[in-house]
Design a protein around this motif. Structure first.
Motif, PDB file in Angstrom:
ATOM      1  N   ASP A  83      -1.792 -49.681 -29.523  1.00 43.27           N
ATOM      2  CA  ASP A  83      -1.363 -48.319 -29.223  1.00 43.27           C
ATOM      3  C   ASP A  83      -0.194 -47.925 -30.121  1.00 43.27           C
ATOM      4  O   ASP A  83      -0.031 -46.742 -30.444  1.00 43.27           O
ATOM      5  CB  ASP A  83      -0.921 -48.218 -27.760  1.00 43.27           C
ATOM      6  CG  ASP A  83      -2.021 -48.610 -26.794  1.00 43.27           C
ATOM      7  OD1 ASP A  83      -2.994 -47.856 -26.692  1.00 43.27           O
ATOM      8  OD2 ASP A  83      -1.900 -49.672 -26.155  1.00 43.27           O
ATOM      9  N   VAL A  93       5.441 -46.270 -34.900  1.00 40.86           N
ATOM     10  CA  VAL A  93       4.503 -45.160 -35.076  1.00 40.86           C
ATOM     11  C   VAL A  93       3.283 -45.425 -34.213  1.00 40.86           C
ATOM     12  O   VAL A  93       3.038 -46.548 -33.770  1.00 40.86           O
ATOM     13  CB  VAL A  93       4.079 -45.005 -36.561  1.00 40.86           C
ATOM     14  CG1 VAL A  93       5.284 -44.685 -37.443  1.00 40.86           C
ATOM     15  CG2 VAL A  93       3.378 -46.269 -37.068  1.00 40.86           C
ATOM     16  N   ASP A  94       2.498 -44.350 -33.976  1.00 42.56           N
ATOM     17  CA  ASP A  94       1.222 -44.550 -33.302  1.00 42.56           C
ATOM     18  C   ASP A  94       0.160 -44.887 -34.342  1.00 42.56           C
ATOM     19  O   ASP A  94       0.460 -45.015 -35.539  1.00 42.56           O
ATOM     20  CB  ASP A  94       0.847 -43.325 -32.460  1.00 42.56           C
ATOM     21  CG  ASP A  94       0.629 -42.062 -33.293  1.00 42.56           C
ATOM     22  OD1 ASP A  94       0.414 -42.157 -34.518  1.00 42.56           O
ATOM     23  OD2 ASP A  94       0.673 -40.957 -32.708  1.00 42.56           O
ATOM     24  N   VAL A  95      -1.091 -45.034 -33.920  1.00 44.73           N
ATOM     25  CA  VAL A  95      -2.146 -45.468 -34.839  1.00 44.73           C
ATOM     26  C   VAL A  95      -2.458 -44.422 -35.893  1.00 44.73           C
ATOM     27  O   VAL A  95      -3.138 -44.709 -36.876  1.00 44.73           O
ATOM     28  CB  VAL A  95      -3.422 -45.826 -34.056  1.00 44.73           C
ATOM     29  CG1 VAL A  95      -3.181 -47.062 -33.204  1.00 44.73           C
ATOM     30  CG2 VAL A  95      -3.901 -44.654 -33.200  1.00 44.73           C
ATOM     31  N   HIS A  96      -1.968 -43.195 -35.703  1.00 46.98           N
ATOM     32  CA  HIS A  96      -2.169 -42.129 -36.692  1.00 46.98           C
ATOM     33  C   HIS A  96      -0.963 -41.966 -37.619  1.00 46.98           C
ATOM     34  O   HIS A  96      -0.951 -41.073 -38.464  1.00 46.98           O
ATOM     35  CB  HIS A  96      -2.450 -40.799 -35.984  1.00 46.98           C
ATOM     36  CG  HIS A  96      -3.618 -40.853 -35.040  1.00 46.98           C
ATOM     37  ND1 HIS A  96      -4.925 -41.025 -35.468  1.00 46.98           N
ATOM     38  CD2 HIS A  96      -3.665 -40.776 -33.676  1.00 46.98           C
ATOM     39  CE1 HIS A  96      -5.730 -41.050 -34.423  1.00 46.98           C
ATOM     40  NE2 HIS A  96      -4.992 -40.898 -33.325  1.00 46.98           N
ATOM     41  N   GLY A  97       0.044 -42.796 -37.425  1.00 45.04           N
ATOM     42  CA  GLY A  97       1.218 -42.736 -38.286  1.00 45.04           C
ATOM     43  C   GLY A  97       2.314 -41.813 -37.791  1.00 45.04           C
ATOM     44  O   GLY A  97       3.318 -41.630 -38.488  1.00 45.04           O
ATOM     45  N   ASN A  98       2.166 -41.238 -36.607  1.00 44.31           N
ATOM     46  CA  ASN A  98       3.199 -40.349 -36.066  1.00 44.31           C
ATOM     47  C   ASN A  98       4.373 -41.158 -35.523  1.00 44.31           C
ATOM     48  O   ASN A  98       4.174 -42.118 -34.768  1.00 44.31           O
ATOM     49  CB  ASN A  98       2.615 -39.484 -34.941  1.00 44.31           C
ATOM     50  CG  ASN A  98       1.470 -38.624 -35.414  1.00 44.31           C
ATOM     51  OD1 ASN A  98       1.567 -37.942 -36.436  1.00 44.31           O
ATOM     52  ND2 ASN A  98       0.358 -38.666 -34.687  1.00 44.31           N
TER      53      ASN A  98
END
Length: 311
Positions: A83, A93-98
């Motif tokens: 996660d 970061v999250d898996v989307h790079g956020n």
């Protein structure tokens, strides 16, 4: 366990990263921060730590030591996809790079999904070890899970309390408490646990690490433990991954690298103490091992202050 002094002197904190994780429900964190060692004390709940060689479960009262710099994951259950991701700059970061640093901030050195989670884990990382400490760390298993005794648990709880405090000199307090927790855990691992050790070889390793400049030959090392050269060399390689001569060479060059940063001895003096007949032969060996000449190492690495990872 072998070379405790070298292990802690090497990674010894100069601004180690310490954080309390507060997590509820199902979760998984992929850690790719390239730290040399990560120490995790489970204060509540449990977790599963997965490395390239397998996975281990840790429960309340356990301390986990993970040897880097390879990636690993820590999760609420086996096989859960990540996660959250911790890259080398320690900014989650999250898996989307956020970036999640701000949204999951839970106070001073506290991060997670809630203010007080069902799963509570204290994390400390050694990101900038010296070279002898880096070599010592490679003697540890990839992951250790140790049940702490009451005294060690006190250190973990004290470190957790201090992590939530900001005061003058606080970084030094956290560094030393993390060192004590690491020493206690590694010491427990050496007191008859399942982790593989070889006491005769470890005694020789301690001797070498205590005096890297020692002119011990392989025959002399073997005689110290009343072993034949062949048997000693085989067991030494099984323990360290290197032959005794090659290991001593690497240890001497690690000692030389750390001594160069101290800036108190000339390169010629360090070369002689490391067992090299001339500064030129030392420089050649040093560059092969560390990718820089001794002079460049001192100039470039000496200017690099230990970094404080961002929370």
């Amino acid at each position: 366990m072998v070379t405790l002094e070298s292990l802690v002197e090497g990674p010894r904190a100069r601004g180690a990263f310490v954080l309390r994780l507060e997590l509820d429900g199902d979760w998984a964190i992929e850690v790719a921060d390239e730290s040399m060692l990560t120490v995790m004390a489970v204060l509540a709940g449990d977790c599963v730590v997965s490395t390239a060689s397998g996975e281990a479960t840790a429960q309340k009262g356990n301390v986990v030591v993970v040897r880097g710099p390879g990636p690993f994951s820590v999760a609420s259950e086996p096989g859960r996809p990540p996660d959250f991701i911790i890259p080398p700059d320690q900014t989650c970061v999250d898996v989307h790079g956020n970036r999640l640093v701000e949204s999951m901030n839970r106070g001073i050195r506290s991060w997670g999904t809630t203010l007080r989670g069902e799963d509570r884990i204290l994390v400390g990382t050694y990101a900038n070890p010296l070279e002898v400490g880096r070599l010592s760390a490679q003697l540890l298993p990839e992951v250790m899970v140790e049940r702490t005794d009451p005294a060690t648990q006190v250190f973990a709880e004290l470190l957790a309390d201090q992590a939530a405090t900001d005061a003058p000199g606080q970084a030094v307090v956290l560094d030393r408490l993390l060192d004590v927790l690491l020493i206690a855990t590694v010491r427990a691992a050496g007191n008859g646990t399942s982790h593989r050790t070889d006491p005769p070889i470890d005694r020789v390793l301690d001797r070498l690490h205590n005096n890297p400049q020692s002119p011990l030959s392989v025959d002399a090392m073997a005689r110290m433990e009343s072993m034949s050269r062949a048997a000693f060399s085989q067991r030494f390689r099984e323990r360290t991954g290197l032959g005794p001569g090659a290991y001593l060479r690497r240890l001497r060059l690690a000692w030389a690298a750390d001594t160069l940063l101290a800036g108190t001895r000339t390169i010629a003096a360090i070369a002689e103490q490391a067992g090299y007949g001339s500064p030129a032969s030392f420089s050649t060996a040093f560059k092969q091992e560390h990718g820089q000449s001794p002079r460049d190492w001192r100039l470039r690495r000496g200017r690099e202050a230990p970094s404080l990872p961002g929370a």
